[in-house]
Design an enzyme around this catalytic site. Structure first.
Site, PDB file in Angstrom:
ATOM      1  CG  HIS A   1     -58.920  -9.664  19.172  1.00 34.99           C
ATOM      2  ND1 HIS A   1     -58.468 -10.420  20.234  1.00 34.99           N
ATOM      3  CD2 HIS A   1     -57.808  -9.238  18.524  1.00 34.99           C
ATOM      4  CE1 HIS A   1     -57.142 -10.471  20.217  1.00 34.99           C
ATOM      5  NE2 HIS A   1     -56.718  -9.767  19.209  1.00 34.99           N
TER       6      HIS A   1
ATOM      7  CG  ASP B   1     -61.486 -11.833  21.295  1.00 33.38           C
ATOM      8  OD1 ASP B   1     -61.151 -12.773  20.536  1.00 33.38           O
ATOM      9  OD2 ASP B   1     -60.705 -10.953  21.667  1.00 33.38           O
TER      10      ASP B   1
ATOM     11  CG  MET C   1     -56.764  -1.984  24.134  1.00 36.98           C
ATOM     12  SD  MET C   1     -56.955  -3.618  23.366  1.00 36.98           S
ATOM     13  CE  MET C   1     -55.748  -4.571  24.287  1.00 36.98           C
TER      14      MET C   1
ATOM     15  CD  GLU D   1     -49.417  -6.432  20.587  1.00 38.60           C
ATOM     16  OE1 GLU D   1     -50.580  -6.047  20.788  1.00 38.60           O
ATOM     17  OE2 GLU D   1     -48.999  -7.546  20.937  1.00 38.60           O
TER      18      GLU D   1
ATOM     19  CE  LYS E   1     -45.611 -12.973  17.566  1.00 37.22           C
ATOM     20  NZ  LYS E   1     -46.830 -13.811  17.693  1.00 37.22           N
TER      21      LYS E   1
ATOM     22  CD  GLU F   1     -47.291  -9.977  23.502  1.00 35.00           C
ATOM     23  OE1 GLU F   1     -48.418  -9.640  23.075  1.00 35.00           O
ATOM     24  OE2 GLU F   1     -46.798 -11.108  23.320  1.00 35.00           O
TER      25      GLU F   1
ATOM     26  CG  HIS G   1     -44.932  -9.468  20.491  1.00 33.44           C
ATOM     27  ND1 HIS G   1     -46.049  -8.824  20.009  1.00 33.44           N
ATOM     28  CD2 HIS G   1     -45.344 -10.714  20.836  1.00 33.44           C
ATOM     29  CE1 HIS G   1     -47.069  -9.657  20.054  1.00 33.44           C
ATOM     30  NE2 HIS G   1     -46.676 -10.800  20.557  1.00 33.44           N
TER      31      HIS G   1
ATOM     32  CG  ASP H   1     -50.383  -6.579  24.793  1.00 32.55           C
ATOM     33  OD1 ASP H   1     -50.520  -7.059  23.647  1.00 32.55           O
ATOM     34  OD2 ASP H   1     -51.266  -5.923  25.366  1.00 32.55           O
TER      35      ASP H   1
ATOM     36  CG  ASP I   1     -45.905 -14.410  20.995  1.00 34.18           C
ATOM     37  OD1 ASP I   1     -46.932 -13.921  20.493  1.00 34.18           O
ATOM     38  OD2 ASP I   1     -45.472 -14.112  22.124  1.00 34.18           O
TER      39      ASP I   1
ATOM     40  CG  ASP J   1     -48.501 -14.686  23.876  1.00 43.14           C
ATOM     41  OD1 ASP J   1     -49.311 -14.964  22.965  1.00 43.14           O
ATOM     42  OD2 ASP J   1     -47.681 -13.769  23.807  1.00 43.14           O
TER      43      ASP J   1
ATOM     44  CG  ASP K   1     -51.687 -10.494  24.411  1.00 43.80           C
ATOM     45  OD1 ASP K   1     -51.298 -10.009  23.348  1.00 43.80           O
ATOM     46  OD2 ASP K   1     -52.380 -11.527  24.466  1.00 43.80           O
TER      47      ASP K   1
END
Ligand code: DIG
Ligand code: MN
Ligand code: MN
Length: 386
Positions: free
Chosen positions: A56, A59, A90, A183, A185, A219, A222, A247, A257, A259, A289
């Site tokens: 991102h 980040d 990405m 994406e 969710k 993902e 998700h 993802d 979620d 992950d 992810d």
């Protein structure tokens, strides 16, 4: 003896900076790990055999950083990428962390918030291009509601489309070689999110001005939150030519979620996913992810990262064994698994012929399909018993 499942750069494994850099904060607890510098993450993941990192905007470049600060950070990051032979396939925008996005970003009721979200995304696309990213993910983490009275859901979809169309035109105007991957969710952090599954996204893409520029970034967790069979959705995305990114992680049914580390929960589901990705010729990044358990120290984070990649390669080997297994392949042939004999295109003659055909439906109904035996062979394969 070298590990046959050891990750290597040609496997194209990538991690978001936010994944291994996750400090272990959760809604009920403070961080348990020290923050990691992006340049350190690049070095460590390269040593583990990863191909690249994703990010991102924030980040890497803190929210509100000056242009000079941004340029210094990017310069140092690019040097680390070069030193460690790492790519950035990405990029994406954080449109969910800052309080300004509390009512959404592209779908917020305040047009100034929507405009700021688009501005932030434009600048983040510029950053992604500068780092070599050619896939741009959009995850609408705040594009949703608690109180449905706050806006007409049709207005929300229209706002989302207007922003995506605007950004597609920005990319075309800049002549950037970038494609978008949406994406989905179903919920979290909002009570309900718009465009909740990959299926919704595939339908939405067809309403855009430039659908050819936009695909999906499904993902695992998700789709599984919605109780869906993940690899079926991937099959549909591949069929539509829209699997631009993915993802990978894992999830226990009926939870938030999580992950989780790839392959840590859904062994059969993730086996069929890897089999599909590899046999379909998907050539995009195998992106994780996900993040380590909150119980873990830094060593645990790297065990998480290594395990994610190694498990993918184990499933890849199992898929090869499945394809080479004569007993499994004989059962598949008997069951007509790849029997593509369809009706073909309609003609009046063919239609008449079909209507005049007599079927022995009782004989068809009596035919045993030996799926129990077939599935047991898959279980034996996955458990290492064949
Ligand atoms: C969460 O699943 C989202 C964010 O981490 C990011 O925007 C996207 C990138 O894969 N996934
Ligand atoms: Mn997730
Ligand atoms: Mn994701």
């Amino acid at each position: 003896m070298p590990d046959p499942y050891a990750p290597k750069k040609s496997d194209k494994f990538t991690f978001g900076l936010w994944t291994v850099g996750n400090p272990g904060r959760d809604p009920f607890g403070d961080p348990v790990r020290e923050p990691m510098a992006p340049t350190y993450i690049v070095k460590m993941l390269s040593q583990l055999g990863a191909y690249g990192v994703n990010l991102h905007d924030n980040d890497l470049v803190p929210f509100g950083a000056s242009a000079a600060e941004r340029d210094r950070i990017v310069r140092e990051f690019k040097a680390a990428l070069s030193d460690h032979g790492m790519k950035v396939p990405m990029a994406t925008t954080n449109l969910f962390g800052h309080p300004v996005f509390k009512d959404g970003a592209f779908t917020a009721n305040d047009p100034k918030v929507r405009a700021f979200a688009v501005q932030k995304t434009m600048r983040s696309i510029d950053l992604g291009m500068e780092l070599g990213a050619r896939i741009y993910v959009m995850w609408g983490g705040r594009e949703g509601v608690e109180a449905d009275a706050c806006r007409d859901a049709r207005e929300a979809i229209k706002r989302y489309r207007d922003c995506v169309n605007f950004l597609c035109d920005y990319v075309r105007d800049q002549k950037y070689d970038v494609r978008f991957a949406l994406e989905a969710k179903p919920n979290e952090p909002r009570s309900d999110l718009y465009l909740p599954t990959t299926g919704h996204m595939l339908a939405f893409i067809e309403t855009l001005d430039h659908p050819e520029m936009v695909g999906v970034n499904p993902e695992v967790a998700h789709e599984q939150m919605s109780g869906l069979n993940f690899h079926h959705g991937i099959a549909q995305a591949i069929d539509a030519g829209k699997l631009f990114h993915i993802d990978l992680n894992d999830q226990k049914p009926g939870r938030y979620d999580q992950d989780l580390r790839f392959g840590s929960e859904s062994l059969k589901g993730m086996f069929f996913l890897v089999k599909l990705l590899e046999e379909s010729g998907y050539d995009g990044p195998r992106h994780f992810d996900s993040h380590a358990y909150r119980t873990e120290d830094e060593a645990g984070v790297w065990a998480f990262a290594h395990g994610s990649m190694r498990t993918y390669n184990i499933f890849k080997d199992k898929a090869r064994r499945f394809a080479a297994d004569t007993e499994i392949q004989a059962l598949l042939k008997e069951a007509g698994a790849s029997n593509g004999d369809g009706l073909g295109a309609y003609s009046r003659e063919k239609g008449k012929q079909l209507k005049d055909t007599t079927f022995d439906v009782d004989a068809l109904a009596r035919k045993g399909l030996a799926y129990e035996h077939l599935d047991q062979l898959v279980v034996d394969l996955l458990l290492g018993a064949r």
